[in-house]
Design a protein around this motif. Structure first.
Motif, PDB file in Angstrom:
ATOM      1  N   PRO A   1      -9.355  -6.716  -2.125  1.00  0.00           N
ATOM      2  CA  PRO A   1      -8.015  -7.314  -2.044  1.00  0.00           C
ATOM      3  C   PRO A   1      -7.847  -8.608  -2.834  1.00  0.00           C
ATOM      4  CG  PRO A   1      -9.216  -7.798  -0.038  1.00  0.00           C
ATOM      5  CD  PRO A   1     -10.125  -6.935  -0.897  1.00  0.00           C
ATOM      6  N   VAL A   2      -8.106  -8.508  -4.141  1.00  0.00           N
ATOM      7  CA  VAL A   2      -7.966  -9.651  -5.040  1.00  0.00           C
ATOM      8  C   VAL A   2      -7.273  -9.178  -6.315  1.00  0.00           C
ATOM      9  CG1 VAL A   2     -10.028 -10.849  -4.179  1.00  0.00           C
ATOM     10  CG2 VAL A   2     -10.227  -9.236  -6.087  1.00  0.00           C
ATOM     11  N   PRO A   3      -6.640 -10.076  -7.069  1.00  0.00           N
ATOM     12  CA  PRO A   3      -6.069  -9.683  -8.362  1.00  0.00           C
ATOM     13  C   PRO A   3      -7.166  -9.451  -9.401  1.00  0.00           C
ATOM     14  CG  PRO A   3      -5.743 -12.028  -7.973  1.00  0.00           C
ATOM     15  CD  PRO A   3      -6.304 -11.464  -6.711  1.00  0.00           C
ATOM     16  N   HIS A   4      -7.003  -8.400 -10.197  1.00  0.00           N
ATOM     17  CA  HIS A   4      -7.992  -8.060 -11.218  1.00  0.00           C
ATOM     18  C   HIS A   4      -7.324  -7.109 -12.194  1.00  0.00           C
ATOM     19  CE1 HIS A   4     -11.720  -6.463 -13.012  1.00  0.00           C
ATOM     20  NE2 HIS A   4     -12.333  -7.509 -12.499  1.00  0.00           N
ATOM     21  N   ASP A   5      -7.754  -7.120 -13.444  1.00  0.00           N
ATOM     22  CA  ASP A   5      -7.093  -6.253 -14.421  1.00  0.00           C
ATOM     23  C   ASP A   5      -7.513  -4.796 -14.312  1.00  0.00           C
ATOM     24  OD1 ASP A   5      -9.646  -6.904 -15.331  1.00  0.00           O
ATOM     25  OD2 ASP A   5      -9.100  -6.732 -17.440  1.00  0.00           O
ATOM     26  N   LEU A   6      -8.689  -4.508 -13.744  1.00  0.00           N
ATOM     27  CA  LEU A   6      -9.136  -3.133 -13.593  1.00  0.00           C
ATOM     28  C   LEU A   6      -8.930  -2.601 -12.182  1.00  0.00           C
ATOM     29  CD1 LEU A   6     -12.485  -3.053 -15.621  1.00  0.00           C
ATOM     30  CD2 LEU A   6     -10.257  -2.123 -16.288  1.00  0.00           C
ATOM     31  N   TYR A   7      -8.874  -3.468 -11.202  1.00  0.00           N
ATOM     32  CA  TYR A   7      -8.694  -3.044  -9.815  1.00  0.00           C
ATOM     33  C   TYR A   7      -8.024  -4.166  -9.049  1.00  0.00           C
ATOM     34  CZ  TYR A   7     -12.923  -5.861  -9.017  1.00  0.00           C
ATOM     35  OH  TYR A   7     -13.830  -6.875  -8.967  1.00  0.00           O
ATOM     36  N   GLY A   8      -7.839  -3.938  -7.765  1.00  0.00           N
ATOM     37  CA  GLY A   8      -7.287  -4.983  -6.920  1.00  0.00           C
ATOM     38  C   GLY A   8      -6.001  -4.539  -6.242  1.00  0.00           C
ATOM     39  N   TYR A   9      -5.958  -4.703  -4.952  1.00  0.00           N
ATOM     40  CA  TYR A   9      -4.797  -4.395  -4.123  1.00  0.00           C
ATOM     41  C   TYR A   9      -4.501  -5.699  -3.401  1.00  0.00           C
ATOM     42  CZ  TYR A   9      -1.989  -1.203  -1.169  1.00  0.00           C
ATOM     43  OH  TYR A   9      -0.981  -0.534  -0.526  1.00  0.00           O
ATOM     44  N   ARG A  10      -3.896  -6.639  -4.150  1.00  0.00           N
ATOM     45  CA  ARG A  10      -3.848  -8.035  -3.714  1.00  0.00           C
ATOM     46  C   ARG A  10      -3.074  -8.254  -2.432  1.00  0.00           C
ATOM     47  NH1 ARG A  10      -1.317 -10.864  -8.796  1.00  0.00           N
ATOM     48  NH2 ARG A  10      -2.489  -9.196  -9.807  1.00  0.00           N
ATOM     49  N   LYS A  11      -2.168  -7.344  -2.072  1.00  0.00           N
ATOM     50  CA  LYS A  11      -1.383  -7.505  -0.856  1.00  0.00           C
ATOM     51  C   LYS A  11      -2.027  -6.847   0.363  1.00  0.00           C
ATOM     52  CE  LYS A  11       3.029  -7.791  -3.324  1.00  0.00           C
ATOM     53  NZ  LYS A  11       4.389  -7.187  -3.488  1.00  0.00           N
ATOM     54  N   ALA A  12      -3.146  -6.189   0.164  1.00  0.00           N
ATOM     55  CA  ALA A  12      -3.808  -5.510   1.272  1.00  0.00           C
ATOM     56  C   ALA A  12      -4.435  -6.527   2.225  1.00  0.00           C
ATOM     57  CB  ALA A  12      -4.887  -4.580   0.744  1.00  0.00           C
ATOM     58  N   PRO A  13      -4.571  -6.177   3.486  1.00  0.00           N
ATOM     59  CA  PRO A  13      -5.270  -7.061   4.430  1.00  0.00           C
ATOM     60  C   PRO A  13      -6.718  -7.260   4.016  1.00  0.00           C
ATOM     61  CG  PRO A  13      -4.039  -5.362   5.592  1.00  0.00           C
ATOM     62  CD  PRO A  13      -4.027  -4.981   4.135  1.00  0.00           C
ATOM     63  N   ARG A  14      -7.292  -8.373   4.452  1.00  0.00           N
ATOM     64  CA  ARG A  14      -8.699  -8.651   4.174  1.00  0.00           C
ATOM     65  C   ARG A  14      -9.612  -8.020   5.217  1.00  0.00           C
ATOM     66  NH1 ARG A  14      -9.354 -14.537   4.696  1.00  0.00           N
ATOM     67  NH2 ARG A  14     -11.404 -14.206   3.762  1.00  0.00           N
ATOM     68  N   THR A  15      -9.066  -7.680   6.361  1.00  0.00           N
ATOM     69  CA  THR A  15      -9.842  -7.129   7.470  1.00  0.00           C
ATOM     70  C   THR A  15      -9.546  -5.638   7.622  1.00  0.00           C
ATOM     71  OG1 THR A  15      -8.074  -7.805   8.967  1.00  0.00           O
ATOM     72  CG2 THR A  15      -9.935  -9.316   8.710  1.00  0.00           C
ATOM     73  N   PRO A  16     -10.386  -4.905   8.352  1.00  0.00           N
ATOM     74  CA  PRO A  16     -10.166  -3.466   8.510  1.00  0.00           C
ATOM     75  C   PRO A  16      -8.783  -3.151   9.082  1.00  0.00           C
ATOM     76  CG  PRO A  16     -12.363  -4.048   9.252  1.00  0.00           C
ATOM     77  CD  PRO A  16     -11.657  -5.342   8.983  1.00  0.00           C
ATOM     78  N   PHE A  17      -8.190  -2.067   8.572  1.00  0.00           N
ATOM     79  CA  PHE A  17      -6.878  -1.663   9.066  1.00  0.00           C
ATOM     80  C   PHE A  17      -6.754  -0.152   8.996  1.00  0.00           C
ATOM     81  CE2 PHE A  17      -6.376  -2.279   4.510  1.00  0.00           C
ATOM     82  CZ  PHE A  17      -5.575  -1.226   4.102  1.00  0.00           C
ATOM     83  N   LEU A  18      -5.743   0.357   9.670  1.00  0.00           N
ATOM     84  CA  LEU A  18      -5.467   1.784   9.673  1.00  0.00           C
ATOM     85  C   LEU A  18      -4.276   2.080   8.768  1.00  0.00           C
ATOM     86  CD1 LEU A  18      -5.737   2.491  13.512  1.00  0.00           C
ATOM     87  CD2 LEU A  18      -7.476   2.963  11.778  1.00  0.00           C
ATOM     88  N   TRP A  19      -4.451   3.083   7.910  1.00  0.00           N
ATOM     89  CA  TRP A  19      -3.312   3.577   7.164  1.00  0.00           C
ATOM     90  C   TRP A  19      -2.359   4.282   8.122  1.00  0.00           C
ATOM     91  CZ3 TRP A  19      -2.774   1.836   2.367  1.00  0.00           C
ATOM     92  CH2 TRP A  19      -3.918   1.473   1.642  1.00  0.00           C
ATOM     93  N   ASP A  20      -1.175   4.615   7.654  1.00  0.00           N
ATOM     94  CA  ASP A  20      -0.168   5.224   8.521  1.00  0.00           C
ATOM     95  C   ASP A  20      -0.655   6.517   9.163  1.00  0.00           C
ATOM     96  OD1 ASP A  20       1.624   3.198   8.024  1.00  0.00           O
ATOM     97  OD2 ASP A  20       2.727   4.284   6.466  1.00  0.00           O
ATOM     98  N   ASN A  21      -1.547   7.235   8.485  1.00  0.00           N
ATOM     99  CA  ASN A  21      -2.042   8.500   9.041  1.00  0.00           C
ATOM    100  C   ASN A  21      -3.262   8.309   9.943  1.00  0.00           C
ATOM    101  OD1 ASN A  21      -4.071   7.939   7.222  1.00  0.00           O
ATOM    102  ND2 ASN A  21      -3.918   9.855   6.078  1.00  0.00           N
ATOM    103  N   GLY A  22      -3.692   7.058  10.140  1.00  0.00           N
ATOM    104  CA  GLY A  22      -4.824   6.771  11.020  1.00  0.00           C
ATOM    105  C   GLY A  22      -6.156   6.647  10.328  1.00  0.00           C
ATOM    106  N   LEU A  23      -6.212   6.863   9.010  1.00  0.00           N
ATOM    107  CA  LEU A  23      -7.473   6.690   8.271  1.00  0.00           C
ATOM    108  C   LEU A  23      -7.872   5.216   8.281  1.00  0.00           C
ATOM    109  CD1 LEU A  23      -9.541   8.178   6.296  1.00  0.00           C
ATOM    110  CD2 LEU A  23      -8.166   7.169   4.465  1.00  0.00           C
TER     111      LEU A  23
END
Length: 290
Positions: free
Chosen positions: A161-183
């Motif tokens: 969860p950091v900005p990067h030119d090859l990857y990065g989901y900067r708005k994602a939580p830093r701690t474990p979370f569940l996607w809408d489907n429970g994954l």
């Protein structure tokens, strides 16, 4: 891994992305997967060295989660069985190490299912974890989580969860979370310093930072996150004598070859300074992100 009970704090998780030097995103513009068989593989010897380092820590019972590329597993089945026999977790890194923004939904479905089936046939046990190549999850492909769940995966550790030119989901939580489907999603470690997220989960940053800084950032992440603190390393990062890819850009060469000679000794220190576990053994508290 269960989202029902809190883990002891802190939990340090060691993960190893099993891929070879010619399969990395930094070289994807100059090396096609169709040409991989033309390059001498070093992954078997490097993984053996990593296993030896983990087994040397017999009193701390150091075990890790190995996110294995299907392409590697197909060519080195005995190596994958050995990893599992030593008590480490086998998880999927996909089959062809293509970033997810390069795949259609159908191609992604085939990739994750082929890898899972191959690994399960090799070790005779379920494979429940997945890590996207180059942490290439993003918010533009909501079908990723549904495809993983439908394929039988229980958790993913695919977000840095950091900005990067090859990857990065900067708005994602830093701690474990569940996607809408429970994954369940377990991001790799970051530390927050002056309201900024600082990457400290391994890879190139572990080779770039002085060891003392990496250690302090991991400790800070443990205090902030409570657990788990997920760290990763690649087998090619402990191989300073690997063949050079001369056609790669200067930027890609810098990223890939920086301080390779320092990774092994730094990793040895890291194994001694923290108590490590594997993903599947961690109970994790997770919530749906707001």
């Amino acid at each position: 891994m269960s989202p029902e009970h809190p883990p002891p704090s802190p939990c340090y998780v060691l993960t190893i992305d099993v891929e070879d030097y010619f399969q990395v995103a930094a070289f994807e513009k100059v090396i096609s997967p169709d040409c991989w068989d033309q390059y001498p593989c070093q992954v078997e010897a490097n993984v053996q060295r990593l296993i030896a380092s983990l087994e040397a820590r017999v009193h701390t019972k150091t075990k890790a989660t190995f996110f294995v590329l299907g392409w590697i597993a197909e060519r080195y089945p005995a190596l994958i069985r050995e990893i599992a026999t030593q008590g480490h977790e086998i998880a999927s890194h996909g089959y062809h190490h293509q970033r997810l923004n390069h795949l259609s939904q159908r191609e992604f479905r085939e990739d994750i299912r082929a890898s899972k089936a191959l690994l399960e046939d090799l070790i005779g046990a379920p494979v429940t974890g997945y890590r996207a190549p180059s942490f290439s999850f993003d918010e533009n492909r909501p079908w990723i989580q549904d495809e993983l769940q439908a394929a039988g995966y229980r958790y993913s550790s695919s977000i840095n969860p950091v900005p990067h030119d090859l990857y990065g989901y900067r708005k994602a939580p830093r701690t474990p979370f569940l996607w809408d489907n429970g994954l369940l999603e377990v991001p790799v470690a970051t530390a927050e310093v002056f309201n900024r997220r600082i990457p400290c989960a391994g890879g190139g940053y572990f080779r770039l930072y002085p060891y003392a800084l990496s250690k302090r950032l991991l400790q800070r992440a443990a205090r902030q996150l409570g657990g788990p603190v997920v760290f990763y390393v690649h087998p090619w990062e402990i191989a300073p004598d690997q063949p050079r890819i001369r056609a790669a850009s200067v930027k890609s060469k810098f990223r890939h070859y920086l301080n390779l000679h320092r990774t092994q000794p730094r990793l040895e220190r890291l194994l001694g300074d923290f108590q490590w576990g594997k993903m599947c053994d961690l109970p994790v508290v997770a919530h749906h992100p707001e």
